[in-house]
Scaffold this motif. Structure first.
Motif, mmCIF file in Angstrom:
data_model
loop_
_atom_site.group_PDB
_atom_site.id
_atom_site.type_symbol
_atom_site.label_atom_id
_atom_site.label_comp_id
_atom_site.label_asym_id
_atom_site.label_seq_id
_atom_site.Cartn_x
_atom_site.Cartn_y
_atom_site.Cartn_z
ATOM 1 N N SER A 168 -25.140 14.106 -2.682
ATOM 2 C CA SER A 168 -23.817 13.311 -2.523
ATOM 3 C C SER A 168 -23.283 13.197 -4.007
ATOM 4 C CB SER A 168 -23.948 11.903 -1.863
ATOM 5 O OG SER A 168 -24.440 10.824 -2.711
ATOM 6 N N THR A 193 -21.810 8.336 2.171
ATOM 7 C CA THR A 193 -20.674 8.817 3.168
ATOM 8 C C THR A 193 -20.121 7.504 3.903
ATOM 9 O OG1 THR A 193 -21.359 11.116 3.485
ATOM 10 C CG2 THR A 193 -19.816 10.326 5.038
ATOM 11 N N HIS A 224 -13.738 13.323 0.088
ATOM 12 C CA HIS A 224 -13.821 12.699 1.446
ATOM 13 C C HIS A 224 -12.302 12.429 1.878
ATOM 14 C CE1 HIS A 224 -15.485 10.296 4.761
ATOM 15 N NE2 HIS A 224 -14.515 9.601 4.387
#
Length: 449
Positions: A168, A193, A224
């Motif tokens: 990530s 996330t 995102h």
């Protein structure tokens, strides 16, 4: 030489008065000296062992009997730990606590000095490890000095960060909705996330909006927001390696047309208005004196009705007051964090932050603590580092890898003990009639499933 006068007496024997003076009792962790002798819980009882590899480790502590001296010994390899590193650190952390650290009287100091002489630990001050940040010239939190501080911490190498942070590449507190469920299987990547999704909901992102991600890191929030919400994002960072990495990640994610990454100082942003602003792990670098200007800048970059989400490490007022009292008394000592990790970093309380935001016109709508979430995130990062230790050393240096292990393990314990915390502060710029256009309850953004 004095310390060889009696060969029947071990190093541990000579360490005992020092250890009992510092701890007030037998040490809670086993300590093994360079001659193989030890003091503390026996091997049969399990637990970690603190290894004093040479006299230089003690000399560092004689010259700097605080967390900087301990850090120098760890980073140089003069001190080491066998077994669970966090457990070992936990047993000693209170000695260097900002408000509850060692309190030695004159007799205690004489006892320690006499033992140091007998151990051959008196001598010149060893030079600090190369990983220690040398004092930077220029005004505190000037653009040039901030750039140097940011480079020291973030320009370590993107592959090293990938190893520690996971795929990530998100260098901030993750969000674990099932934190209190011991059977939960949420991964670090899923938890990161969850975090950017929670922030997206709090900001009320919608397709076509314009988002400023100030202190964008490697672009996780920007990617995102663009991919999941169709938002146009400008991400800003002072770190060259972050800027290059974030742009590459946005292209790989197929959102390069929606994400613009800029390598620049936040003070140079002048292309508002934006519909929303995210500040994730950024405000810690701004500095106490500059914070009101930071808040005013963000306010001016937002449209009326636009929301700001500041996600930052905070510090309880009791700790802040103690540090400020020391500074007023001339005790402005360097700490491990300022010397090795975040040069010039300054923390404030959540209440202080809310006051500064409100003073420039923001309405603070929501304040949420994620303290326990950061402790778990840091433990995951420590595990990543320890599992790939050899690769981490190859990517940077053994000293830098030790800095990160010590920093992340110590930070996990500091969050556990509420010595530091982390808060998400959601604020809005009201319109001319004072309306926020916010939902009346938290239901639309309070949790992530």
């Amino acid at each position: 030489m004095t310390y060889l006068a009696n060969r029947q007496e071990t190093v541990a024997d000579r360490l005992r008065p020092v250890v009992t003076t510092i701890f007030g009792h037998e040490p809670p962790v086993r300590i093994r000296a360079w001659d193989g002798s030890s003091i503390g819980p026996s091997d049969r009882e399990g637990g970690p062992t603190l290894v004093i590899r040479n006299r230089r480790a003690l000399r560092r502590l004689v010259w700097s009997p605080n967390e900087v001296g301990m850090a120098r010994a760890f980073v140089s390899g003069d001190l080491a730990v066998e077994g669970d590193f966090i457990e070992a650190l936990d047993s000693m952390l209170h000695l260097f606590d900002a408000t509850q650290g060692m309190h030695l009287n004159s007799q205690d100091r004489r006892t320690i000095l006499a033992a140091a002489v007998r151990l051959g630990a008196i001598g010149t001050n060893p030079p600090p490890p190369a990983e220690e940040m040398r004092p930077v010239g220029g005004l505190l939190h000037s653009a040039r000095r901030d750039a140097a501080a940011i480079s020291h911490h973030y320009d370590v190498g993107n592959e090293f960060y990938r190893l520690v942070l996971g795929e990530s590449m998100t260098y901030s507190c993750a969000y674990w909705p099932d934190l209190d469920d011991p059977s939960a299987t949420t991964t670090l990547e899923q938890a990161q996330t969850n975090k950017v999704e929670l922030i997206s909901r709090k900001l009320g992102l919608k397709p076509g909006m314009r988002l400023l991600d100030v202190g964008c890191g490697w672009g996780t929030m920007a990617i995102h927001a663009a991919r999941e919400y169709g938002v146009h994002v400008v991400g800003v960072t002072n770190s060259h390696e972050q800027a290059v990495g974030a742009a590459k990640r946005a292209a790989a994610a197929g959102v390069a047309d929606l994400v613009e990454i800029r390598e620049m100082d936040y003070r140079d942003i002048d292309d508002g208005p934006y519909d929303a602003i995210s500040s994730i792990g950024m405000a810690e670098h701004v500095g106490t004196e500059q914070w009101p200007h930071y808040a005013e800048l963000l306010y001016g970059l937002l449209k009326p009705g636009g929301r700001l989400l500041s996600h930052q490490i905070t510090q309880p007022p009791t700790v802040t007051e103690h540090l400020e009292s020391n500074r007023a008394g001339g005790k402005h000592e360097r700490t491990f964090i300022t010397a090795y990790v975040f040069p010039d970093g300054e923390l404030q309380s959540s209440g202080w932050i809310s006051d500064r935001l409100e003073s420039v016109g923001f309405e603070v709508r929501d304040v949420e603590s994620l303290r326990e979430h950061y402790a778990k995130t840091l433990r995951a990062w420590v595990a990543n580092l320890e599992q790939s230790w050899s690769e981490a050393v190859q990517l940077t240096s053994v000293g830098r890898a030790r800095v990160w292990r010590l920093y992340m393990a110590g930070s996990a314990l500091a969050f556990d003990r509420n010595r530091i915390a982390i808060h998400q502060v959601l604020a809005v710029r009201p319109d001319r009639k004072g309306r926020s256009h916010m939902p009346p309850t938290r239901r639309s953004y309070a949790t992530v499933d």
